[in-house]
Design an enzyme around this catalytic site. Structure first.
Site, short mmCIF file in Angstrom:
data_model
loop_
_atom_site.label_atom_id
_atom_site.label_comp_id
_atom_site.label_asym_id
_atom_site.label_seq_id
_atom_site.Cartn_x
_atom_site.Cartn_y
_atom_site.Cartn_z
N ARG A 98 32.81 38.30 42.53
CA ARG A 98 32.36 37.58 41.11
C ARG A 98 32.88 36.22 40.96
NH1 ARG A 98 31.90 42.88 41.27
NH2 ARG A 98 33.98 42.79 42.46
N THR A 99 34.09 36.01 41.15
CA THR A 99 34.79 34.84 40.47
C THR A 99 34.26 33.70 41.61
OG1 THR A 99 36.43 35.95 39.67
CG2 THR A 99 36.89 33.77 39.58
N HIS A 142 44.30 35.60 34.56
CA HIS A 142 42.87 35.27 35.19
C HIS A 142 41.98 34.72 33.77
CE1 HIS A 142 39.17 35.50 37.19
NE2 HIS A 142 39.27 36.82 37.62
N ARG A 178 42.41 30.93 43.85
CA ARG A 178 42.96 32.15 43.60
C ARG A 178 44.11 32.43 44.43
NH1 ARG A 178 39.48 37.85 42.95
NH2 ARG A 178 39.37 36.65 40.95
N LYS A 235 48.05 29.29 60.75
CA LYS A 235 48.97 28.72 61.64
C LYS A 235 50.43 28.44 61.02
CE LYS A 235 45.02 26.49 63.82
NZ LYS A 235 44.62 25.01 63.99
N1 CP Z 1 36.40 40.22 38.03
C1 CP Z 1 36.88 39.63 39.13
O1 CP Z 1 37.85 38.90 39.21
O2 CP Z 1 36.39 39.98 40.38
P1 CP Z 1 36.59 39.44 41.66
O3 CP Z 1 37.77 40.02 42.32
O4 CP Z 1 35.25 40.10 42.65
O5 CP Z 1 36.23 37.88 41.82
#
Ligand code: CP
Length: 313
Positions: free
Chosen positions: A58-59, A136, A108, A86
């Site tokens: 999603r993100t 998040h 992320r 590496k």
């Molecule tokens: N909700 C969410 O962060 O989903 P993803 O891990 O798929 O990005």
């Protein structure tokens, strides 16, 4: 109040007014996705880099599409197949990509604080797309956007966040943001996954009685059991978890008439909630995903558009 932040690292540090500015900006962008030509040229000529060191559906896709809807160019980086394998460090990786002439990083990472570290080394906006168990922020914002879309307010609402709170960056961002907006927040689940100390640190309530919480909540935000972070060590088995703490139709007989069910995804169907509820009429799970696009457009627009002379961290 005009937006001045260069980075979005978490909701803990944002004011109520800043959160509302993002939500209001997102509301104005939502309509763009309904047009036949789903694009505006707000970030034309800019480059947004997705640096994903952890898995995402999603993100990562939502940020990529949000950047495209604003006419920015996008680059995607994942650690597998890159020179990280590496031994190249996060900072060296980012500085090398920055040298190509980019305008923002979306990151992320499994390490809490990785976006904050990156923000100290690069000279373009850094957006936190999830750092370990810490925050998040865009998930928290899209959850708040969805709640406001349904109820039109935060004051007077009880938002229950259920499940694996111990490992959840989503719970932390939601708790910081919702508290500032005036909602009552209850963290609920097994004592091992919802320690009192987390509630105390976030300034919200804790309950281990799921049925009592269901009866009080306007919003039931179910969180995934994070098996990859060894959450299964904290309860006897998934069948027991589903029976004692999972949402199901029987339990939902006692919920409020207008209660909604949320989940950030990915869902463990049959564990934190049953498929009939995930796909049922109370579920706003796909609305959350849709709203995430508008929220990420707003975040990129605001952070990348903040006037350099007025920027704050
Ligand atoms: N909700 C969410 O962060 O989903 P993803 O891990 O798929 O990005």
């Amino acid at each position: 109040m005009p937006w001045t932040r260069q980075h979005l690292l978490g909701l803990e540090e944002l004011t109520k007014e800043e959160i509302l500015e993002i939500l209001d900006t997102a509301a104005s962008f939502k309509e763009v996705s309904t047009r036949s030509i789903k694009k505006i040229n707000a970030l034309q000529g800019k480059v947004v880099v997705n640096l994903f060191f952890e898995a995402s559906t999603r993100t990562s896709n939502s940020f990529a599409l949000a950047a495209k809807r604003l006419s920015a160019d996008t680059m995607s980086f994942s650690s597998s197949g890159s020179s990280v394998s590496k031994g190249e460090t996060l900072i060296d990786t980012a500085l090398n990509i920055q040298a190509m002439g980019v305008d923002a990083f979306v990151i992320r990472h499994s390490a809490p604080g990785a976006p904050h570290l990156l923000a100290r080394h690069v000279n373009v906006p850094v957006i936190n797309a999830g750092d370990g168990c810490h925050e998040h922020p865009t998930q928290g914002l899209l959850d708040m956007f969805t709640i406001r879309e349904v109820f039109g307010r935060f004051e007077g609402l009880t938002v229950a966040i259920l499940g694996d709170i111990r490992h959840s960056r989503v719970a932390r961002s939601n708790a910081w943001g919702l508290r500032k907006l005036g909602a009552r927040v209850i963290l609920a689940g097994p004592p091992t996954l919802v320690p009192q100390a987390i509630g105390a640190a976030l300034g919200v309530e804790v309950s281990h009685d799921i049925d009592a919480v269901i009866a009080e909540a306007d919003v039931l935000n179910c969180l995934r059991i994070q098996f990859e972070r060894k959450a299964a060590n904290y309860f006897p088995g998934t069948r027991e978890y589903a029976a004692i703490y999972g949402l199901n139709a029987e339990r939902m007989k006692h919920c409020k008439k207008d209660a909604i069910i949320m989940h950030p995804g990915p869902i463990n169907r049959g564990i934190e909630l049953t498929p009939d509820l995930a796909d049922g009429e109370r579920s706003v799970i796909l609305d959350q995903v849709q709203n995430g696009l508008a929220v990420r457009m707003a975040v990129l627009f605001l952070c990348m558009g903040a006037k350099p002379e007025k920027r704050t961290a």
